[in-house]
Design an enzyme around this catalytic site. Structure first.
Site, mmCIF file in Angstrom:
data_model
loop_
_atom_site.group_PDB
_atom_site.id
_atom_site.type_symbol
_atom_site.label_atom_id
_atom_site.label_comp_id
_atom_site.label_asym_id
_atom_site.label_seq_id
_atom_site.Cartn_x
_atom_site.Cartn_y
_atom_site.Cartn_z
ATOM 1 C CB CYS A 219 -0.910 -0.062 1.233
ATOM 2 S SG CYS A 219 -1.727 1.475 1.668
ATOM 3 C CB CYS B 247 0.410 1.591 4.137
ATOM 4 S SG CYS B 247 -1.329 1.138 4.056
#
Length: 101
Positions: free
Chosen positions: A30, A33
């Site tokens: 991600c 993230c």
């Protein structure tokens, strides 16, 4: 350094904690993230002794992601006394997270 939470230690480290806990639900693939990772690390250092900061890899702990209705990542949840008190979805500023902690 932030803690690593998983299904085996979540109850002890988060739900039964005597302090406030910030949990970052993330995945290695991600992009947002990855943007949050240094912020989470800084928070773990700054909040040491005041609370816990940790991460849960949703690919390795799908049961927890489902239990806490994590639909998008990163999702950050603050727990107090074993209960969710605040939720953030997406990239956030460190100052915004510190205010809620």
């Amino acid at each position: 350094m932030e803690l690593k939470f998983n299904l085996e230690n979540f109850e002890k480290e988060v739900l039964n904690a005597n302090e406030t806990v910030l949990v970052d639900f993330y995945a290695d693939w991600c992009g947002p993230c990855k943007m949050m990772a240094p912020i989470i690390g800084e928070l773990a250092t700054e909040l040491h002794g005041k609370g816990k900061v940790g991460k849960i890899n949703i690919d390795e702990n799908q049961e927890l992601a489902i239990k806490y209705n994590v639909m998008s990542i990163p999702t950050l949840i603050i727990f107090k006394d074993g209960k969710e008190v605040k939720r953030f979805v997406g990239v956030r500023d460190k100052s915004e997270l510190l205010k809620e902690f």
